[in-house]
Design a protein around this motif. Structure first.
Motif, PDB file in Angstrom:
ATOM      1  N   ALA A  58       0.833  -1.207   0.000  1.00  0.00           N
ATOM      2  CA  ALA A  58       0.000   0.000   0.000  1.00  0.00           C
ATOM      3  C   ALA A  58       0.865   1.254   0.000  1.00  0.00           C
ATOM      4  O   ALA A  58       0.618   2.197  -0.766  1.00  0.00           O
ATOM      5  N   ARG A  59       1.867   1.297   0.837  1.00  0.00           N
ATOM      6  CA  ARG A  59       2.752   2.470   0.893  1.00  0.00           C
ATOM      7  C   ARG A  59       3.593   2.579  -0.377  1.00  0.00           C
ATOM      8  O   ARG A  59       3.844   3.680  -0.878  1.00  0.00           O
ATOM      9  N   MET A  60       4.030   1.454  -0.888  1.00  0.00           N
ATOM     10  CA  MET A  60       4.804   1.453  -2.123  1.00  0.00           C
ATOM     11  C   MET A  60       3.987   2.055  -3.264  1.00  0.00           C
ATOM     12  O   MET A  60       4.471   2.888  -4.041  1.00  0.00           O
ATOM     13  N   THR A  61       2.733   1.650  -3.346  1.00  0.00           N
ATOM     14  CA  THR A  61       1.866   2.145  -4.407  1.00  0.00           C
ATOM     15  C   THR A  61       1.587   3.629  -4.243  1.00  0.00           C
ATOM     16  O   THR A  61       1.531   4.379  -5.220  1.00  0.00           O
ATOM     17  N   MET A  62       1.421   4.077  -3.001  1.00  0.00           N
ATOM     18  CA  MET A  62       1.175   5.498  -2.761  1.00  0.00           C
ATOM     19  C   MET A  62       2.367   6.336  -3.208  1.00  0.00           C
ATOM     20  O   MET A  62       2.216   7.384  -3.847  1.00  0.00           O
ATOM     21  N   LEU A  63       3.579   5.888  -2.886  1.00  0.00           N
ATOM     22  CA  LEU A  63       4.778   6.615  -3.281  1.00  0.00           C
ATOM     23  C   LEU A  63       4.922   6.656  -4.802  1.00  0.00           C
ATOM     24  O   LEU A  63       5.271   7.693  -5.379  1.00  0.00           O
ATOM     25  N   ALA A  64       4.654   5.526  -5.437  1.00  0.00           N
ATOM     26  CA  ALA A  64       4.738   5.488  -6.897  1.00  0.00           C
ATOM     27  C   ALA A  64       3.697   6.406  -7.523  1.00  0.00           C
ATOM     28  O   ALA A  64       3.968   7.090  -8.513  1.00  0.00           O
ATOM     29  N   VAL A 116      15.326  -5.512 -11.991  1.00  0.00           N
ATOM     30  CA  VAL A 116      14.299  -5.079 -12.948  1.00  0.00           C
ATOM     31  C   VAL A 116      12.948  -5.680 -12.577  1.00  0.00           C
ATOM     32  O   VAL A 116      11.913  -5.011 -12.652  1.00  0.00           O
ATOM     33  N   ALA A 117      12.937  -6.938 -12.158  1.00  0.00           N
ATOM     34  CA  ALA A 117      11.688  -7.594 -11.777  1.00  0.00           C
ATOM     35  C   ALA A 117      11.020  -6.859 -10.616  1.00  0.00           C
ATOM     36  O   ALA A 117       9.805  -6.644 -10.615  1.00  0.00           O
ATOM     37  N   LYS A 118      11.812  -6.458  -9.618  1.00  0.00           N
ATOM     38  CA  LYS A 118      11.263  -5.716  -8.479  1.00  0.00           C
ATOM     39  C   LYS A 118      10.710  -4.371  -8.920  1.00  0.00           C
ATOM     40  O   LYS A 118       9.638  -3.947  -8.494  1.00  0.00           O
ATOM     41  N   MET A 119      11.442  -3.682  -9.793  1.00  0.00           N
ATOM     42  CA  MET A 119      11.019  -2.364 -10.266  1.00  0.00           C
ATOM     43  C   MET A 119       9.724  -2.451 -11.069  1.00  0.00           C
ATOM     44  O   MET A 119       8.816  -1.629 -10.905  1.00  0.00           O
ATOM     45  N   MET A 120       9.625  -3.455 -11.927  1.00  0.00           N
ATOM     46  CA  MET A 120       8.429  -3.598 -12.754  1.00  0.00           C
ATOM     47  C   MET A 120       7.235  -4.012 -11.914  1.00  0.00           C
ATOM     48  O   MET A 120       6.093  -3.671 -12.221  1.00  0.00           O
ATOM     49  N   GLU A 121       7.475  -4.749 -10.847  1.00  0.00           N
ATOM     50  CA  GLU A 121       6.389  -5.127  -9.943  1.00  0.00           C
ATOM     51  C   GLU A 121       5.774  -3.877  -9.297  1.00  0.00           C
ATOM     52  O   GLU A 121       4.557  -3.752  -9.182  1.00  0.00           O
ATOM     53  N   ILE A 122       6.640  -2.946  -8.898  1.00  0.00           N
ATOM     54  CA  ILE A 122       6.172  -1.684  -8.310  1.00  0.00           C
ATOM     55  C   ILE A 122       5.374  -0.886  -9.334  1.00  0.00           C
ATOM     56  O   ILE A 122       4.292  -0.379  -9.047  1.00  0.00           O
ATOM     57  N   THR A 123       5.908  -0.764 -10.551  1.00  0.00           N
ATOM     58  CA  THR A 123       5.247   0.005 -11.604  1.00  0.00           C
ATOM     59  C   THR A 123       3.896  -0.593 -11.945  1.00  0.00           C
ATOM     60  O   THR A 123       2.902   0.113 -12.096  1.00  0.00           O
ATOM     61  N   THR A 124       3.835  -1.923 -12.072  1.00  0.00           N
ATOM     62  CA  THR A 124       2.576  -2.589 -12.408  1.00  0.00           C
ATOM     63  C   THR A 124       1.540  -2.378 -11.310  1.00  0.00           C
ATOM     64  O   THR A 124       0.373  -2.076 -11.582  1.00  0.00           O
ATOM     65  N   SER A 125       1.947  -2.509 -10.070  1.00  0.00           N
ATOM     66  CA  SER A 125       1.037  -2.310  -8.940  1.00  0.00           C
ATOM     67  C   SER A 125       0.458  -0.905  -8.950  1.00  0.00           C
ATOM     68  O   SER A 125      -0.742  -0.710  -8.731  1.00  0.00           O
ATOM     69  N   TRP A 126       1.314   0.087  -9.231  1.00  0.00           N
ATOM     70  CA  TRP A 126       0.841   1.476  -9.262  1.00  0.00           C
ATOM     71  C   TRP A 126      -0.177   1.683 -10.370  1.00  0.00           C
ATOM     72  O   TRP A 126      -1.236   2.275 -10.174  1.00  0.00           O
ATOM     73  N   HIS A 127       0.108   1.188 -11.573  1.00  0.00           N
ATOM     74  CA  HIS A 127      -0.817   1.404 -12.677  1.00  0.00           C
ATOM     75  C   HIS A 127      -2.158   0.721 -12.434  1.00  0.00           C
ATOM     76  O   HIS A 127      -3.211   1.259 -12.771  1.00  0.00           O
ATOM     77  N   GLU A 128      -2.122  -0.455 -11.828  1.00  0.00           N
ATOM     78  CA  GLU A 128      -3.383  -1.139 -11.531  1.00  0.00           C
ATOM     79  C   GLU A 128      -4.210  -0.336 -10.538  1.00  0.00           C
ATOM     80  O   GLU A 128      -5.426  -0.187 -10.688  1.00  0.00           O
ATOM     81  N   LYS A 129      -3.569   0.198  -9.503  1.00  0.00           N
ATOM     82  CA  LYS A 129      -4.286   1.003  -8.518  1.00  0.00           C
ATOM     83  C   LYS A 129      -4.773   2.311  -9.136  1.00  0.00           C
ATOM     84  O   LYS A 129      -5.874   2.780  -8.852  1.00  0.00           O
ATOM     85  N   GLY A 130      -3.950   2.894  -9.996  1.00  0.00           N
ATOM     86  CA  GLY A 130      -4.345   4.139 -10.649  1.00  0.00           C
ATOM     87  C   GLY A 130      -5.582   3.957 -11.498  1.00  0.00           C
ATOM     88  O   GLY A 130      -6.480   4.800 -11.511  1.00  0.00           O
ATOM     89  N   ARG A 131      -5.670   2.854 -12.180  1.00  0.00           N
ATOM     90  CA  ARG A 131      -6.854   2.600 -13.002  1.00  0.00           C
ATOM     91  C   ARG A 131      -8.089   2.380 -12.125  1.00  0.00           C
ATOM     92  O   ARG A 131      -9.186   2.771 -12.459  1.00  0.00           O
ATOM     93  N   ALA A 132      -7.887   1.728 -10.991  1.00  0.00           N
ATOM     94  CA  ALA A 132      -9.028   1.420 -10.125  1.00  0.00           C
ATOM     95  C   ALA A 132      -9.539   2.637  -9.385  1.00  0.00           C
ATOM     96  O   ALA A 132     -10.729   2.812  -9.193  1.00  0.00           O
ATOM     97  N   GLU A 133      -8.627   3.514  -8.925  1.00  0.00           N
ATOM     98  CA  GLU A 133      -9.028   4.607  -8.053  1.00  0.00           C
ATOM     99  C   GLU A 133      -8.861   5.986  -8.653  1.00  0.00           C
ATOM    100  O   GLU A 133      -9.234   6.990  -8.037  1.00  0.00           O
TER     101      GLU A 133
END
Length: 280
Positions: free
Chosen positions: A191-197, A226-243
């Motif tokens: 949750a915090r990771m996504t908020m920061l992104a 790279v896998a960790k970085m893309m996981e963060i980016t993907t999580s952010w975009h999914e949340k951005g689309r939802a909220e």
């Protein structure tokens, strides 16, 4: 394009990482404040009858100093655009808050302009024969902070605020890569990771050409990183689309959802009343 709610974004970031914010930019205050007693108060609303305006205090925190019993207040004000006599407004906030709470107040101004600009941190009132008032406050001018000075930090506020610090246009891709590396290193909860992104990408958006450059740069990094970085980016975009946190990206999605609703309504009921379509 939807206007960015700067106050909301900064309020969410700084309240979530208040201790980290003080430690990073105001270490003397951080060392003196007892954050175990930290409590955020309801936002204060002040009406300026003369100017016909209403002002809302961004962040107001109640806490104590170490070794003392009495409560103090910490007032943090984010300023996203240049405003004449801002130092006077900070004093007005201070005086209104003191009038209500009768406590010592630590005032902090965060200037998040898109360009570097010299802001005073002092308001002096008086006469040649009498110095009546000298009001000072902490100030943080983000564009005067160089982003590279913070990339070795494990402070989440530093990571998010890279997007508002001083960097050249040609450095945008590198700033984003270093931001993601910082987040991957910190291992915060999702949750915090996504908020920061979300905060970061609201203020630092890459063009299509820069996105291609970003993908090329990723190929030079270790696959695990790279896998960790893309996981963060993907999580952010999914949340951005939802909220709808990334307002620019969310607009198209919302419009698409409205169109889908209208199609479903027409399919079931035929003609859609003009009032309903306008409301949607």
């Amino acid at each position: 394009m939807t206007q960015i709610d700067h106050d909301r974004l900064f309020k969410e970031l700084l309240e979530s990482f208040f201790a980290e914010f003080l430690a990073l930019f105001f270490p003397e205050a951080h060392a003196a404040v007892d954050l175990s007693h930290l409590r955020f108060l309801q936002q204060e609303v002040f009406t300026d009858v003369t100017a016909g305006e209403k002002h809302v205090v961004d962040i107001l925190a109640e806490t104590k100093l170490k070794g003392e019993e009495g409560l103090i207040l910490v007032h943090v004000e984010n300023q996203a655009r240049i405003q004449p006599d801002f130092n006077e407004r900070m004093f007005i906030y201070f005086s209104r808050l003191y009038q209500k709470f009768r406590r010592r107040i630590l005032p902090i101004a965060v200037f998040s302009y898109d360009q570097a600009y010299e802001e005073p941190d002092l308001l002096r009132l008086g006469f040649p024969f009498l110095d009546v008032l000298q009001f000072r406050f902490y100030k943080l001018e983000l564009k005067k902070r160089h982003w590279r000075d913070y990339i070795q930090s494990d402070n989440p506020v530093a990571a998010a605020l890279l997007s508002k610090m001083g960097y050249r246009p040609e450095e945008k891709v590198r700033v984003k890569i270093e931001f993601l590396r910082m987040l991957a290193r910190m291992r915060l909860d999702p949750a915090r990771m996504t908020m920061l992104a979300g905060f970061f990408e609201t203020y630092l958006k890459l063009t299509q050409a820069e996105e291609q450059e970003f993908l090329k740069e990723l190929q030079t990094l270790a696959p695990v990183e790279v896998a960790k970085m893309m996981e963060i980016t993907t999580s952010w975009h999914e949340k951005g689309r939802a909220e709808g946190l990334a307002e620019g990206r969310a607009e198209g999605l919302v419009e698409g959802q409205i169109a889908l609703v209208l199609r479903q309504v027409r399919k079931r009921f035929g003609q859609v009343p003009a009032e309903l379509e306008q409301a949607l």
